[in-house]
Write a protein that holds these residues in place. Structure first.
Motif, PDB file in Angstrom:
ATOM      1  N   VAL B 324      11.988  -4.650   3.918  1.00 38.44           N
ATOM      2  CA  VAL B 324      13.311  -4.020   3.832  1.00 38.44           C
ATOM      3  C   VAL B 324      13.308  -2.754   4.674  1.00 38.44           C
ATOM      4  N   ILE B 325      14.435  -2.475   5.285  1.00 36.67           N
ATOM      5  CA  ILE B 325      14.577  -1.226   6.026  1.00 36.67           C
ATOM      6  C   ILE B 325      15.759  -0.456   5.459  1.00 36.67           C
ATOM      7  N   GLU B 326      15.532   0.825   5.166  1.00 38.38           N
ATOM      8  CA  GLU B 326      16.605   1.647   4.634  1.00 38.38           C
ATOM      9  C   GLU B 326      16.887   2.724   5.662  1.00 38.38           C
ATOM     10  N   GLU B 327      18.030   2.631   6.320  1.00 41.74           N
ATOM     11  CA  GLU B 327      18.378   3.586   7.365  1.00 41.74           C
ATOM     12  C   GLU B 327      18.980   4.835   6.750  1.00 41.74           C
ATOM     13  N   LEU B 328      18.471   5.998   7.142  1.00 46.40           N
ATOM     14  CA  LEU B 328      19.035   7.244   6.623  1.00 46.40           C
ATOM     15  C   LEU B 328      19.561   8.111   7.751  1.00 46.40           C
ATOM     16  N   GLY B 329      19.700   7.569   8.940  1.00 45.38           N
ATOM     17  CA  GLY B 329      20.148   8.368  10.072  1.00 45.38           C
ATOM     18  C   GLY B 329      18.956   8.864  10.858  1.00 45.38           C
ATOM     19  N   ALA B 330      18.616  10.138  10.639  1.00 44.83           N
ATOM     20  CA  ALA B 330      17.495  10.715  11.380  1.00 44.83           C
ATOM     21  C   ALA B 330      16.198   9.968  11.085  1.00 44.83           C
ATOM     22  N   ASP B 331      16.052   9.555   9.814  1.00 41.66           N
ATOM     23  CA  ASP B 331      14.852   8.811   9.419  1.00 41.66           C
ATOM     24  C   ASP B 331      15.254   7.436   8.901  1.00 41.66           C
ATOM     25  N   ALA B 332      14.204   6.658   8.649  1.00 37.53           N
ATOM     26  CA  ALA B 332      14.421   5.396   7.937  1.00 37.53           C
ATOM     27  C   ALA B 332      13.209   5.185   7.046  1.00 37.53           C
ATOM     28  N   TYR B 333      13.405   4.492   5.938  1.00 38.49           N
ATOM     29  CA  TYR B 333      12.276   4.095   5.101  1.00 38.49           C
ATOM     30  C   TYR B 333      12.022   2.620   5.339  1.00 38.49           C
ATOM     31  N   ILE B 334      10.768   2.275   5.526  1.00 36.85           N
ATOM     32  CA  ILE B 334      10.472   0.845   5.552  1.00 36.85           C
ATOM     33  C   ILE B 334       9.695   0.499   4.288  1.00 36.85           C
ATOM     34  N   TYR B 335      10.000  -0.636   3.736  1.00 42.60           N
ATOM     35  CA  TYR B 335       9.336  -1.139   2.538  1.00 42.60           C
ATOM     36  C   TYR B 335       8.555  -2.373   2.953  1.00 42.60           C
ATOM     37  N   GLY B 336       7.229  -2.313   2.819  1.00 39.95           N
ATOM     38  CA  GLY B 336       6.420  -3.433   3.287  1.00 39.95           C
ATOM     39  C   GLY B 336       5.457  -3.955   2.243  1.00 39.95           C
ATOM     40  N   THR B 337       4.915  -5.154   2.486  1.00 44.47           N
ATOM     41  CA  THR B 337       3.915  -5.738   1.598  1.00 44.47           C
ATOM     42  C   THR B 337       2.622  -5.918   2.386  1.00 44.47           C
ATOM     43  N   PRO B 338       1.476  -5.501   1.803  1.00 43.45           N
ATOM     44  CA  PRO B 338       0.210  -5.731   2.508  1.00 43.45           C
ATOM     45  C   PRO B 338       0.021  -7.227   2.771  1.00 43.45           C
ATOM     46  N   THR B 339      -0.383  -7.566   3.991  1.00 44.12           N
ATOM     47  CA  THR B 339      -0.572  -8.964   4.345  1.00 44.12           C
ATOM     48  C   THR B 339      -1.724  -9.564   3.528  1.00 44.12           C
ATOM     49  N   ASP B 340      -2.733  -8.736   3.282  1.00 34.80           N
ATOM     50  CA  ASP B 340      -3.858  -9.165   2.451  1.00 34.80           C
ATOM     51  C   ASP B 340      -3.400  -9.095   0.994  1.00 34.80           C
ATOM     52  N   LYS B 342      -4.805  -9.492  -1.617  1.00 31.28           N
ATOM     53  CA  LYS B 342      -5.727  -8.888  -2.593  1.00 31.28           C
ATOM     54  C   LYS B 342      -5.435  -7.395  -2.774  1.00 31.28           C
ATOM     55  N   ILE B 343      -4.758  -6.834  -1.796  1.00 34.57           N
ATOM     56  CA  ILE B 343      -4.464  -5.402  -1.880  1.00 34.57           C
ATOM     57  C   ILE B 343      -3.116  -5.184  -2.557  1.00 34.57           C
ATOM     58  N   THR B 344      -3.149  -4.481  -3.684  1.00 36.68           N
ATOM     59  CA  THR B 344      -1.891  -4.196  -4.381  1.00 36.68           C
ATOM     60  C   THR B 344      -1.760  -2.697  -4.541  1.00 36.68           C
ATOM     61  N   LEU B 345      -0.523  -2.290  -4.765  1.00 35.57           N
ATOM     62  CA  LEU B 345      -0.280  -0.861  -4.938  1.00 35.57           C
ATOM     63  C   LEU B 345      -0.278  -0.501  -6.414  1.00 35.57           C
ATOM     64  N   GLU B 346      -0.854   0.659  -6.706  1.00 33.64           N
ATOM     65  CA  GLU B 346      -0.973   1.111  -8.087  1.00 33.64           C
ATOM     66  C   GLU B 346       0.263   1.917  -8.482  1.00 33.64           C
ATOM     67  N   GLY B 347       0.306   2.209  -9.780  1.00 35.41           N
ATOM     68  CA  GLY B 347       1.348   3.100 -10.274  1.00 35.41           C
ATOM     69  C   GLY B 347       2.548   2.342 -10.776  1.00 35.41           C
ATOM     70  N   GLY B 348       3.441   3.088 -11.406  1.00 32.96           N
ATOM     71  CA  GLY B 348       4.624   2.454 -11.985  1.00 32.96           C
ATOM     72  C   GLY B 348       4.318   1.989 -13.389  1.00 32.96           C
ATOM     73  N   ASP B 349       5.347   1.897 -14.206  1.00 36.50           N
ATOM     74  CA  ASP B 349       5.155   1.534 -15.608  1.00 36.50           C
ATOM     75  C   ASP B 349       5.202   0.027 -15.810  1.00 36.50           C
ATOM     76  N   ASP B 350       5.710  -0.663 -14.818  1.00 41.58           N
ATOM     77  CA  ASP B 350       5.867  -2.108 -14.985  1.00 41.58           C
ATOM     78  C   ASP B 350       4.763  -2.850 -14.239  1.00 41.58           C
ATOM     79  N   ASN B 351       4.775  -4.140 -14.349  1.00 41.79           N
ATOM     80  CA  ASN B 351       3.760  -4.937 -13.660  1.00 41.79           C
ATOM     81  C   ASN B 351       4.285  -5.521 -12.357  1.00 41.79           C
ATOM     82  N   LEU B 352       5.461  -5.052 -11.966  1.00 41.64           N
ATOM     83  CA  LEU B 352       6.042  -5.591 -10.746  1.00 41.64           C
ATOM     84  C   LEU B 352       5.251  -5.114  -9.531  1.00 41.64           C
ATOM     85  N   ALA B 353       5.190  -5.973  -8.524  1.00 44.28           N
ATOM     86  CA  ALA B 353       4.510  -5.582  -7.297  1.00 44.28           C
ATOM     87  C   ALA B 353       5.293  -4.448  -6.654  1.00 44.28           C
TER      88      ALA B 353
END
Lengths: 415, 392
Positions: B324-340, B342-353
């Motif tokens: 996903v790409i979130e355009e903010l004008g001067a900047d943008a946020y990209i939301y990506g998933t590790p191709t591997d 096996k690598i997951t991101l930590e944190g958050g209260d839920d079990n969602l990726a």
């Protein structure tokens, strides 16, 4: 997002209301009363499937929380308004999300305190309202409910044989605990005292407080009444072992206040010369439960007390005190109570509830008898009451509006 | 710094209680939680566990954390509304642990902000002092001072109906200010306001607190509110204080994984990666980590904020697929998933990726679905022990 309706017994007609419009802009022809009241949220009354509903626009999580809280209070048999539904997932016509709505059923024959003050009042109304609120607060605290926003505006009142019974309307800030600490109870009491004083000062400033008494003095009554009642219902008492009749005496006193004792702790001293007694579990509705058992009539506590007294009188007058009381009660219902309540013409039914009419007819009979200096048959008292008194009373079945401006706190528009 | 003048009497109020107390109100209103503990009857674990916080005179401290973390309970312990089962609570040099709410000289603000339509703005602000028996001239003086601070002087004789929404809100604040307590306590005062009013009021409360200089303890679940308002923030989880520091320090040096994940929006990327003697392997990019880090195990958690992510396309770093790409004008946020996978991101209260989030130059935004490589920029990385969650 789809509109989501949470309700125990959903009424499909609810879906026909204009949920895509902010509550403040709902068309007047939908409303059961013009928008009024002092509230920090937008509140509207609508008529739906033959009943009146109160709708309050608030944030989704708060609406759900309050809905659940009101359900819990009803489950615990505490006097509170009945929650009906939560409507969430609302989207405006412009595509912007709208706040959720908490829907409660309007409590029939209930009166907001401001509506009471817009009528000409019997003397002492303020103190009777505060006494009713004190009973409500004690009952809530005994059950472990910490209100957080006690005030006359967050309470509705129903007539109860000349006095009032109070019902909780706003549970937004409330919490249920297993037990309240003294600090928590004191906190509620102080909030009550300040809010009541403020509300009465406001009536005074609006020229609506007819009584000459000082709002501050009246507001202090909530504290004294609450403390008296709390002490009687929960306080421990030391009695001499030779005065065991005082155990019974304590129970009678509690019954008189309208409470049954479900659990009484009795402890003997080390030397066995004295006993310490303390009610552990008390349950309100002593008279109304008894009346319900005897007659099937479901009325409020003071009304029940009044009706039971009349039943006693009937039983003595017909010389049937030794008989099975349920049979006597059945006769009383058929020969005394029902003829009176059925004697009210259809067009006057929205004035007062039947049990309150019965109470008033008894009062009226006493007044006529005193003037005539002889007994008056109840049928005569009823005829006179229906002809002269009842028609002059306001309809109280659905009093919704109150005579003040609404003051929602909203964001500044404009720069 | 301007203070409401405090004369002769000191009136205090837990929600509108005003009882004279003996101390002069110029006493230092420091607040100290000293191993304060609250265990609910029947509860196995404490709702608040040995809380230690020293709050300075005039400080704005925000208690923040997810629901059930003990923040409201802590505030109520200070207010006297919740029993303290262990430890002590001090206001100035008074041990208030067992004092009743009335005797603490603290005021809960905004429990109720109903305004009375028939009463003038001045009466709406001062009526509670009247109940407390404060004399008329003293009430008038305090109301005028508060009105001055709140920019309400010219409205004092009007009815609340004539005021705008924001002004009404300030009248409600005035009700608390005229009490001139030693400490203001606020429990999610903005929670039932709409978004716009929330932001307005947030700013008002913060600037007002600074002008009054009254020690304030503020509870919220919203980290943005905490970051923007507090001099310091105390973050709690499961009744345990995780970190108490300035917003800057919380952001730059989170003490553990929980703090790292809670503070900041969008949240910090937290990735468990292998640790070697050279450092941590962020994909095929090696980042230097504190030496002691390697000792705990073969993995560490590396944290990098979205604005500190270096993005490459030359196979250097952790490989991501852009979702996903979130355009903010001067900047943008990209939301990506590790191709591997096996690598997951930590944190958050839920079990969602959780996605990996990177802030990129608005003029050089990668395409959705493309593959990119990321690693932490220079010094801006945070390393945590994978087992204990503590910062290394």
């Amino acid at each position: 997002m789809a509109l989501e309706l949470t309700a125990a017994r959903p009424d499909p007609a609810l879906l026909d209301l204009p949920w895509r419009i902010p509550l403040e802009e709902w068309p007047e022809d939908l409303l059961a009363a013009l928008p009024r009241g002092i509230s920090r949220h937008v509140v509207r009354f609508v008529r739906l499937s033959g009943r009146v509903l109160a709708i309050k626009e608030i944030k989704d999580d708060i609406a759900r929380r309050e809905y659940e809280m009101l359900r819990n209070l009803r489950r615990l048999a505490l006097p509170a308004v009945e929650p009906f539904a939560v409507v969430s997932g609302r989207v405006g016509t412009d595509g912007e999300p709208l706040d959720a709505c908490l829907v409660t059923r309007h409590l029939q024959f209930s009166l907001p305190y401001r509506a009471l003050y817009s009528q000409s009042l019997r003397k002492g109304t303020a103190t009777r309202l505060i006494d009713a609120l004190a009973v409500l607060l004690v009952r809530l605290h005994l059950t472990g409910f910490w209100w957080g926003d006690v005030s006359l505006s967050n309470t509705l009142f129903r007539r109860d044989a000349g006095s009032f019974a109070a019902y909780l309307v706003d549970a937004e800030t409330g919490e249920l605990r297993s037990r309240l600490s003294d600090g928590q109870r004191e906190h509620d009491l102080e909030i009550a005292r300040v809010n009541i004083a403020g509300e009465l000062m406001d009536l005074d400033a609006g020229g609506l407080l007819q009584e000459e008494r000082d709002p501050i003095a009246i507001s202090e009554r909530i504290v004294t009444r609450y403390r008296e009642l709390w002490a009687e219902l929960t306080g421990s008492e030391l009695i001499d072992d030779t005065e065991r009749w005082r155990v019974d005496d304590r129970i009678r006193r509690l019954n008189k206040l309208g409470f049954d004792v479900d659990e009484l702790e009795i402890m003997t001293d080390v030397d066995g010369a004295s006993l310490r007694i303390q009610p552990k579990v008390v349950d309100s509705g002593h008279h109304s439960r008894r009346l319900l058992r005897l007659t099937g009539l479901d009325v409020r506590e003071n009304q029940a007390r009044r009706l039971l007294n009349d039943l006693e009188v009937f039983s003595a007058a017909t010389d049937r005190q030794g008989e099975d009381e349920e049979i006597v009660a059945h006769d009383w219902l058929a020969k005394v109570y029902e003829p009176v309540t059925r004697g009210v013409p259809r067009e006057l039914l929205a004035k007062l509830e039947p049990a309150e009419v019965f109470h008033e007819v008894l009062e009226h009979r006493w007044y006529l008898a005193e003037r005539a200096q002889h007994d008056i048959p109840i049928t005569d008292a009823l005829a006179d009451y229906v002809a002269k008194v009842l028609p002059k009373k306001p309809d109280e079945r659905s009093v919704l509006g109150v005579d003040t401006e609404e003051l929602p706190v909203v964001a500044d528009t404009g720069p | 710094m301007h203070r409401v003048r405090r004369e002769h009497h000191l009136y205090n109020g837990s929600s509108g209680t005003f009882l004279p107390v003996k101390e002069g109100n110029d006493a230092m209103a420091t607040v100290k939680f000293d191993e304060a503990t609250r265990i609910y009857p029947g509860g196995e674990t404490p709702a608040v566990d040995s809380l230690d916080i020293d709050i300075a005179d005039g400080e704005f401290l925000v208690l923040v954390g997810p629901s059930g973390c003990g923040k409201s309970t802590s505030l109520r312990m200070l207010a006297g509304l919740e029993e303290v089962n262990g430890g002590k609570i001090w206001i100035g040099d008074r041990d208030v642990t067992d004092l009743s709410p009335k005797d603490r000289d603290v005021a809960m603000v905004f429990q109720n902000y109903a305004l009375y339509p028939h009463m003038s703005v001045a009466d709406n602000m001062g009526f509670a002092l009247k109940i407390a028996g404060v004399d008329k001239s003293e009430i008038r003086k305090r109301v005028e001072e508060a009105a001055n601070i709140l920019d309400l002087t010219q409205y004092l004789e009007r009815k609340p109906k004539a005021l705008s929404g924001g002004q009404r809100q300030r009248v409600a604040m005035g009700r608390a200010i005229v009490r001139s307590p030693q400490v203001f306590l606020m429990d999610e005062p903005l929670s039932n306001l709409d978004a716009k009013l929330r932001v307005q009021t947030r700013t008002q409360i913060a600037s007002l607190q600074r002008r009054l200089g009254v020690t304030t303890v503020y509870v919220t679940h919203d980290q943005v509110e905490a970051m923007t308002m507090g001099d310091r923030i105390a973050l709690l989880k499961d009744g345990i204080l995780q970190q108490c520091a300035t917003p800057r320090e919380m952001y730059d040096k989170p003490a553990n994984l929980f703090v790292a994940g809670f503070i900041g929006s969008p949240a910090m990327n937290l990735v468990a990666v292998p640790a070697t003697s050279d450092g941590a392997k962020f994909g095929n990019h090696t980042v230097k980590i504190p030496r002691e880090g390697g000792a705990g195990g073969s993995h560490v958690v590396v944290g990098v904020r979205p604005e500190d992510v270096e993005l490459t396309t030359n196979n250097d770093g952790l490989e991501l697929t852009v979702d996903v790409i979130e355009e903010l004008g001067a900047d943008a946020y990209i939301y990506g998933t590790p191709t591997d996978s096996k690598i997951t991101l930590e944190g958050g209260d839920d079990n969602l990726a959780k996605p990996f989030i990177a802030r990129v130059d608005g003029r050089k935004v990668p395409e959705k679905g493309s593959t990119v490589y990321v690693y932490p920029k220079g010094e801006h990385l945070h390393v945590f022990d994978k087992d204990s969650g503590q910062r290394l």
